[in-house]
Design a protein around this motif. Structure first.
Motif, PDB file in Angstrom:
ATOM      1  N   UNK A 119       0.830  -1.210   0.000  1.00  0.00           N
ATOM      2  CA  UNK A 119       0.000   0.000   0.000  1.00  0.00           C
ATOM      3  C   UNK A 119       0.859   1.252   0.000  1.00  0.00           C
ATOM      4  N   UNK A 120       1.936   1.256   0.813  1.00  0.00           N
ATOM      5  CA  UNK A 120       2.816   2.431   0.885  1.00  0.00           C
ATOM      6  C   UNK A 120       3.530   2.645  -0.442  1.00  0.00           C
ATOM      7  N   UNK A 121       4.032   1.578  -1.052  1.00  0.00           N
ATOM      8  CA  UNK A 121       4.729   1.705  -2.337  1.00  0.00           C
ATOM      9  C   UNK A 121       3.798   2.273  -3.407  1.00  0.00           C
ATOM     10  N   UNK A 122       2.565   1.765  -3.455  1.00  0.00           N
ATOM     11  CA  UNK A 122       1.602   2.276  -4.429  1.00  0.00           C
ATOM     12  C   UNK A 122       1.310   3.752  -4.188  1.00  0.00           C
ATOM     13  N   UNK A 123       1.215   4.153  -2.937  1.00  0.00           N
ATOM     14  CA  UNK A 123       0.900   5.544  -2.616  1.00  0.00           C
ATOM     15  C   UNK A 123       2.053   6.473  -2.980  1.00  0.00           C
ATOM     16  N   UNK A 124       3.280   6.067  -2.675  1.00  0.00           N
ATOM     17  CA  UNK A 124       4.434   6.896  -3.039  1.00  0.00           C
ATOM     18  C   UNK A 124       4.503   7.065  -4.546  1.00  0.00           C
ATOM     19  N   UNK A 125       4.264   5.986  -5.271  1.00  0.00           N
ATOM     20  CA  UNK A 125       4.285   6.070  -6.740  1.00  0.00           C
ATOM     21  C   UNK A 125       3.185   7.007  -7.242  1.00  0.00           C
ATOM     22  N   UNK A 126       2.000   6.905  -6.650  1.00  0.00           N
ATOM     23  CA  UNK A 126       0.891   7.756  -7.089  1.00  0.00           C
ATOM     24  C   UNK A 126       1.204   9.227  -6.848  1.00  0.00           C
ATOM     25  N   UNK A 127       1.728   9.564  -5.660  1.00  0.00           N
ATOM     26  CA  UNK A 127       2.056  10.961  -5.369  1.00  0.00           C
ATOM     27  C   UNK A 127       3.172  11.470  -6.279  1.00  0.00           C
ATOM     28  N   UNK A 128       4.137  10.607  -6.552  1.00  0.00           N
ATOM     29  CA  UNK A 128       5.207  11.020  -7.480  1.00  0.00           C
ATOM     30  C   UNK A 128       4.637  11.300  -8.861  1.00  0.00           C
ATOM     31  N   UNK A 129       3.709  10.477  -9.301  1.00  0.00           N
ATOM     32  CA  UNK A 129       3.164  10.618 -10.657  1.00  0.00           C
ATOM     33  C   UNK A 129       2.408  11.935 -10.794  1.00  0.00           C
ATOM     34  N   UNK A 130       1.574  12.268  -9.813  1.00  0.00           N
ATOM     35  CA  UNK A 130       0.773  13.490  -9.939  1.00  0.00           C
ATOM     36  C   UNK A 130       1.583  14.745  -9.665  1.00  0.00           C
ATOM     37  N   UNK A 131       2.815  14.624  -9.185  1.00  0.00           N
ATOM     38  CA  UNK A 131       3.666  15.804  -8.971  1.00  0.00           C
ATOM     39  C   UNK A 131       4.471  16.153 -10.203  1.00  0.00           C
ATOM     40  N   UNK A 132       4.373  15.326 -11.267  1.00  0.00           N
ATOM     41  CA  UNK A 132       5.097  15.631 -12.513  1.00  0.00           C
ATOM     42  C   UNK A 132       4.472  16.860 -13.186  1.00  0.00           C
ATOM     43  N   UNK A 133       5.262  17.580 -14.021  1.00  0.00           N
ATOM     44  CA  UNK A 133       4.701  18.766 -14.696  1.00  0.00           C
ATOM     45  C   UNK A 133       3.526  18.438 -15.604  1.00  0.00           C
ATOM     46  N   UNK A 134       3.565  17.275 -16.256  1.00  0.00           N
ATOM     47  CA  UNK A 134       2.477  16.896 -17.161  1.00  0.00           C
ATOM     48  C   UNK A 134       2.051  15.471 -16.854  1.00  0.00           C
ATOM     49  N   UNK A 135       0.809  15.122 -17.251  1.00  0.00           N
ATOM     50  CA  UNK A 135       0.296  13.766 -17.059  1.00  0.00           C
ATOM     51  C   UNK A 135      -0.512  13.385 -18.298  1.00  0.00           C
ATOM     52  N   UNK A 136       0.184  13.001 -19.377  1.00  0.00           N
ATOM     53  CA  UNK A 136      -0.543  12.624 -20.597  1.00  0.00           C
ATOM     54  C   UNK A 136      -1.373  11.367 -20.371  1.00  0.00           C
ATOM     55  N   UNK A 137      -2.295  11.128 -21.304  1.00  0.00           N
ATOM     56  CA  UNK A 137      -3.241  10.017 -21.130  1.00  0.00           C
ATOM     57  C   UNK A 137      -2.532   8.668 -21.040  1.00  0.00           C
ATOM     58  N   UNK A 138      -1.468   8.483 -21.837  1.00  0.00           N
ATOM     59  CA  UNK A 138      -0.773   7.200 -21.805  1.00  0.00           C
ATOM     60  C   UNK A 138      -0.150   6.945 -20.435  1.00  0.00           C
ATOM     61  N   UNK A 139       0.508   7.992 -19.880  1.00  0.00           N
ATOM     62  CA  UNK A 139       1.132   7.832 -18.561  1.00  0.00           C
ATOM     63  C   UNK A 139       0.072   7.651 -17.483  1.00  0.00           C
ATOM     64  N   UNK A 140      -1.058   8.355 -17.619  1.00  0.00           N
ATOM     65  CA  UNK A 140      -2.140   8.212 -16.646  1.00  0.00           C
ATOM     66  C   UNK A 140      -2.682   6.788 -16.646  1.00  0.00           C
ATOM     67  N   UNK A 141      -2.883   6.226 -17.841  1.00  0.00           N
ATOM     68  CA  UNK A 141      -3.415   4.866 -17.920  1.00  0.00           C
ATOM     69  C   UNK A 141      -2.437   3.851 -17.341  1.00  0.00           C
ATOM     70  N   UNK A 142      -1.145   3.997 -17.686  1.00  0.00           N
ATOM     71  CA  UNK A 142      -0.144   3.062 -17.159  1.00  0.00           C
ATOM     72  C   UNK A 142      -0.027   3.192 -15.643  1.00  0.00           C
ATOM     73  N   UNK A 143      -0.056   4.451 -15.152  1.00  0.00           N
ATOM     74  CA  UNK A 143       0.033   4.660 -13.704  1.00  0.00           C
ATOM     75  C   UNK A 143      -1.155   4.075 -12.980  1.00  0.00           C
ATOM     76  N   UNK A 144      -2.375   4.225 -13.568  1.00  0.00           N
ATOM     77  CA  UNK A 144      -3.566   3.650 -12.937  1.00  0.00           C
ATOM     78  C   UNK A 144      -3.472   2.134 -12.887  1.00  0.00           C
ATOM     79  N   UNK A 145      -2.922   1.528 -13.937  1.00  0.00           N
ATOM     80  CA  UNK A 145      -2.772   0.075 -13.966  1.00  0.00           C
ATOM     81  C   UNK A 145      -1.833  -0.403 -12.862  1.00  0.00           C
TER      82      UNK A 145
END
Length: 713
Positions: free
Chosen positions: A87-113
């Motif tokens: 759970x902690x690893x998933x949360x750290x990854x999620x927070x890192x992902x949304x802190x990026x300057x951009x979040x294109x659809x491909x990265x959003x889909x891969x991150x959600x997976x």
């Protein structure tokens, strides 16, 4: 088959914990992206990820503790810990992902997976911690549905957190999304629980062995998780209040220092950094004031254009340091011969101009002779035997002209006549010296004919993004290749076009050609490149400009934000209210507005903050001596701070050395331009060079065009 049931109050607690964990995630996304230093951002990422992971895990674990079977239940400590780490690893990854300057659809889909897989893993690892014997029988359909819900919930969580990361932390912005995410997480958990089937003869191995018993574990998990989430939110709130207080203090300091910065910028913008004499712009103001006074009082004054003879040989023989010392000495010696109300200015190089009040022509001749004798008959630099002389051209108002441009031009023509007569002397302007009028007439006729032909073309100079170290776009620079005279410098034919009025036609052509080329680059895969186009003062004041910009964007299918219109600050200050209305209309259209040559004019900070500008360009005059002048470092730093405070990008032009580039990057510039990063080249060569991931330095073959050779300079 064992039939289970749920403890209602624990189900409600699990939902509340899920909502609290979701709320924590949204707050942490905001704290990471608004961190003032990278280290602070990393600490928020780690602490926030742990708190958020604990919250999500607690919800799932409380939901499992709410489940009751007609047998004793317990949980293996190791598997329970592993599920928490997931759970902690998933949360750290999620927070890192949304802190990026951009979040294109491909990265959003891969991150959600990935995040959904992590949450599902946590759930089923927690189920495995029960160590049921025989093992739990899972219904495949319900398992797949729980995975789909986990991925969908992760997609929604990432999307909402990314969208809200820069918003304030008001409850009305955070609570509704947190409730939605909490319901999604709870839905995934209880769908996963519905997938579990327990055979009739099952026993819980963790309860029979040394596992963690559920009765006291439920209370411990609830208290600990809620306490930790509460502490994290409290720390975040206190940090936010502290940052807000610091921001208020910084704003107070900024407001108190803006006047000092403006005074410092004005001083630097209007004076030569070497001799501290007035520069060309301040000289122009002095001449215009003298013209008004001459008209009101019927007085006369002279403009004296002085150029040193043999200065280039001094630089070549003794170096630029000695040459600079000579220029300072000439400025001091000449100043001693002028009266208090006379003006001495340096235009650049070895060119000086004096504005002198006169009672009779003999006064001007006598002053010119004294200056020539003082420069040519004494040692100006004690450490060297230097022999230089001076040639002076004189134009008198109102005898010869009554405008600043004509007085300067006539004095310049007279100075060249003095050089042709043998140098070390002076000449007063006469009509016969102005024999270039016919040449200018022919050149103007040729320029009219060149519009719409391949004689006029655009070169493109790259603009480098400091953050990405890649080309972000180009500036369009107009060129004219005359069939007989070859390449004609832009400053020569642009002034001619402005005086004749055909600059509007040339400007329309340049704007259309630049957008047409940008469309080709976008179609070739560079759809993130921008195009900067300079507007002359006359073109900027044309009433049809707004419609022309709108039409060219539609014609070439250009996103408005990819077009940047560059104007000088002096152009804006000619008629500030009219300029502001036009710039606001252009900004509403969506195009970028760049204030060119910033720092060399006389704009007011009051108007600057009202401008809907997206970009400030630091003039190359401040970049040239950056490595050797602490004053220029302070000026550039002040411009960067001012621009960023007003939410504008900072572009530095005229970058010619690696040292200048390093200074500008450290001072916080967003984009760089200059010969170090790329010369202006034709569009084919531009694409060949900058298809590469890093910009290369291109040295143009043949003639060396002046830096910033756009059609305003």
């Amino acid at each position: 088959m064992l039939v289970g049931n749920y403890t209602s109050w624990l189900v409600v607690v699990s939902l509340l914990v899920a909502i609290l964990a979701s709320f924590t995630a949204l707050v942490m996304a905001n704290r990471i992206t608004t961190a003032t230093t990278p280290k602070q951002g990393q600490l928020w990422l780690l602490g926030g990820g742990c708190a958020m992971g604990l919250g999500i895990w607690s919800m799932h674990f409380i939901g499992m503790l709410a489940f009751r079977l007609p047998i004793p239940l317990g949980y293996d400590a190791i598997w329970t810990t592993v599920s928490l780490l997931a759970a902690i690893a998933s949360s750290i990854y999620a927070l890192w992902l949304v802190s990026r300057p951009t979040l294109p659809h491909e990265r959003l889909a891969f991150g959600a997976l990935l995040m959904g897989a992590g949450i599902a893993s946590m759930h089923y690892l927690g189920m495995a911690a029960m160590r049921m014997q025989p093992g739990i029988d899972y219904h495949l359909g319900w398992v797949l549905l729980s995975l789909v819900i986990a991925v969908a919930a992760s997609w929604v969580a990432l999307f909402i957190a990314f969208r809200l990361r820069h918003h304030d932390n008001r409850l009305r912005h955070r609570v509704p999304p947190a409730i939605l995410l909490g319901l999604a997480i709870v839905g995934m958990h209880y769908t996963g629980m519905a997938a579990a089937r327990f055979p009739a003869n099952s026993i819980c191995g963790a309860a029979a062995g040394a596992g963690l018993h559920s009765q006291w574990l439920a209370t411990l998990v609830m208290i600990l998780s809620i306490a930790i989430l509460g502490v994290v939110l409290l720390v975040s709130w206190l940090d936010q209040r502290m940052q807000a207080q610091l921001l208020r203090l910084r704003n107070q300091d900024l407001r108190s220092s803006l006047n000092d910065a403006h005074a410092e910028l004005s001083q630097a913008a209007l004076h030569d950094p070497l001799t501290r004499l007035p520069n060309r712009r301040l000289l122009q103001q002095h001449i215009e004031s003298a013209l008004i006074e001459a008209e009101q009082r019927g007085s006369r004054f002279a403009v004296m254009f002085m150029d040193l003879d043999g200065f280039k040989q001094v630089n070549d023989a003794y170096g630029h340091q000695t040459g600079d010392a000579l220029l300072v000495a000439v400025a001091e010696r000449t100043s001693q011969l002028l009266r208090a109300n006379d003006v001495l200015a340096r235009l650049g190089g070895d060119e000086f101009v004096m504005v002198v009040n006169i009672e009779g022509d003999e006064d001007v001749a006598a002053l010119a002779s004294r200056i020539i004798n003082a420069i040519g008959s004494s040692r100006l630099v004690p450490s060297h035997e230097l022999q230089v002389t001076a040639s002076i051209g004189i134009a008198i108002c109102p005898d010869h002209a009554a405008t600043e441009r004509h007085l300067m031009g006539y004095a310049d023509s007279a100075m060249y006549q003095a050089k042709e007569a043998g140098r070390n002397g002076f000449a007063v302007f006469a009509e016969w010296m102005n024999d270039s009028a016919e040449q200018q007439f022919r050149l103007l006729a040729d320029l009219r004919s060149a519009i719409g032909t391949d004689q006029l073309f655009l070169h493109y100079q790259p603009k480098l993004s400091v953050a990405r170290h890649t080309v972000a776009g180009a500036e369009a620079l107009i060129r004219w290749k005359h069939p007989e005279q070859g390449l004609i410098p832009p400053d020569r034919f642009i002034r001619l076009a402005e005086r004749s009025g055909i600059i509007n036609e040339i400007g329309r052509w340049a704007l259309n050609e630049a957008c047409r080329q940008l469309r080709q680059w976008h179609d070739a895969g560079h759809d993130n490149w921008t195009m900067s186009v300079n507007l002359s003062p006359i073109q900027f004041s044309a009433p049809q400009l707004l419609n022309e910009v709108r039409d060219v964007l539609a014609r070439h299918r250009i996103e408005p934000r990819r077009l940047i219109l560059e104007i000088t600050e002096s152009t804006v200050m000619r008629d500030t209210e009219t300029s502001l209305r036009l710039l606001q209309a252009l900004a509403r259209l969506g195009v970028g507005i760049s204030i060119d040559d910033f720092g060399t004019g006389y704009s007011s900070l009051l108007y600057l903050k009202r401008l809907p500008a997206s970009e400030i360009k630091i003039d190359h005059a401040f970049v040239r001596e950056l490595e050797n002048s602490s004053e220029d470092v302070v000026i550039v730093s002040a411009i960067v701070a001012l621009g960023h405070a007003l939410d504008m990008d900072i572009v530095a032009e005229g970058v010619e050395t690696a040292g200048q580039r390093a200074y500008l990057e450290r001072l916080g510039c967003d984009y760089l331009q200059g010969y170090l990063l790329g010369h202006p080249v034709d569009p084919v060569r531009f694409k060949q060079l900058h298809d590469l991931p890093r910009p290369r330095i291109e040295v143009a073959a043949g003639w060396k065009e002046p830096e910033g050779g756009d059609f305003l300079n």
